[in-house]
Enzyme design. Structure first.
Site, short mmCIF file in Angstrom:
data_model
loop_
_atom_site.label_atom_id
_atom_site.label_comp_id
_atom_site.label_asym_id
_atom_site.label_seq_id
_atom_site.Cartn_x
_atom_site.Cartn_y
_atom_site.Cartn_z
N HIS A 112 -15.35 3.58 -2.19
CA HIS A 112 -15.81 3.47 -0.50
C HIS A 112 -17.41 3.58 -0.46
CE1 HIS A 112 -11.40 4.58 -0.09
NE2 HIS A 112 -11.37 3.27 0.26
N ARG A 125 -11.94 -5.06 -5.16
CA ARG A 125 -12.07 -4.45 -6.78
C ARG A 125 -11.45 -5.44 -7.78
NH1 ARG A 125 -8.74 0.74 -5.09
NH2 ARG A 125 -7.69 -1.39 -4.44
N LYS A 173 1.84 4.49 6.00
CA LYS A 173 1.84 5.02 4.84
C LYS A 173 1.82 6.67 4.68
CE LYS A 173 -2.38 2.72 3.26
NZ LYS A 173 -3.04 2.02 2.20
N SER A 199 -7.70 5.54 -3.90
CA SER A 199 -7.43 6.65 -3.22
C SER A 199 -5.92 7.10 -3.78
CB SER A 199 -7.41 6.59 -1.84
OG SER A 199 -8.65 6.25 -1.23
O1 PNS Z 1 -7.79 0.11 3.16
P1 PNS Z 1 -6.49 0.33 3.62
O2 PNS Z 1 -6.06 2.04 3.66
O3 PNS Z 1 -5.49 -0.20 3.23
O4 PNS Z 1 -6.58 -0.21 5.35
C1 PNS Z 1 -5.97 -0.79 5.83
C2 PNS Z 1 -6.33 -1.33 7.19
C3 PNS Z 1 -6.55 -0.03 8.16
C4 PNS Z 1 -7.62 -1.86 7.25
C5 PNS Z 1 -5.20 -1.97 7.83
O5 PNS Z 1 -3.89 -1.54 7.79
C6 PNS Z 1 -5.46 -2.28 9.31
O6 PNS Z 1 -6.19 -3.02 9.90
N1 PNS Z 1 -4.53 -1.73 10.18
C7 PNS Z 1 -4.77 -1.87 11.63
C8 PNS Z 1 -3.49 -2.50 12.26
C9 PNS Z 1 -3.84 -4.04 12.37
O7 PNS Z 1 -4.79 -4.55 12.59
N2 PNS Z 1 -2.91 -4.79 11.63
C10 PNS Z 1 -3.09 -6.06 11.53
C11 PNS Z 1 -3.93 -6.36 10.27
S1 PNS Z 1 -4.03 -8.13 9.77
#
Ligand code: PNS
Length: 165
Positions: free
Chosen positions: A18, A91, A42, A129
């Site tokens: 990150h 990645r 999660k 992570s």
């Molecule tokens: O890297 P991560 O932890 O998988 O991040 C996921 C994240 C936070 C980017 C995603 O879950 C998110 O954008 N959540 C907010 C809710 C949302 O907008 N959902 C629709 C996404 S298409």
């Protein structure tokens, strides 16, 4: 025109992968807002305040990086922050499908915000992570994979008796 990018995620905890993306992004964008999801489905291992404290301390060296949290739709948050880009790290091929779906859904919801994919240095291509937490939980050494602040917190947390973590 000043371009703000949001770099969203759970950052549970932030890894060197990150950080590598942030370090590259600061040269491309005028401002990067690292945005931590508050109520992730999660159920993050580290509470939001701890995740944010680690991120804050490791990005302090970048003057154009800000740390914030958000809830609800990412595109609503990006719009509210005046961001024109969402940064996501890619990645490996395995990341692609999920990221592709999210990027296109986000574009449908808000065509004015573009998702920009960046690749971390290859040294971090296998670092996540989730894997870092698993290695730490089983007593493995995660130094060098996450910032020292995160490694110390992981060590302390997993050293604590299960009920008190
Ligand atoms: O890297 P991560 O932890 O998988 O991040 C996921 C994240 C936070 C980017 C995603 O879950 C998110 O954008 N959540 C907010 C809710 C949302 O907008 N959902 C629709 C996404 S298409």
């Amino acid at each position: 025109m000043q371009v703000t990018a949001v770099y969203p995620g759970t950052f549970d905890p932030i890894t060197n992968g990150h950080l590598d993306i942030i370090g590259r992004g600061v040269h491309l964008f005028d401002r990067i807002v690292v945005a931590l999801l508050q109520n992730a489905d999660k159920e993050p291992f580290f509470p939001l305040e701890e995740r944010m404290a680690i991120v804050r301390s490791v990005v302090a060296r970048f003057p154009n990086v800000e740390v914030d949290s958000f809830d609800g739709l990412l595109v609503d948050y990006a719009r509210a922050r005046g961001a024109r880009a969402i940064v996501r790290g890619l990645r490996a091929l395995s990341d692609f499908e999920y990221e592709f779906q999210m990027a296109l859904m986000n574009r449908r919801l808000e065509p004015g915000v573009e998702t920009v994919f960046m690749m971390p240095g290859e040294a971090w291509s296998y670092v996540s992570s989730r894997l870092v937490r698993e290695v730490a939980r089983l007593g493995g050494d995660v130094s060098g994979l996450v910032p020292p602040e995160a490694a110390a917190l992981l060590k302390a947390r997993y050293a604590a008796p299960a009920g008190t973590r």
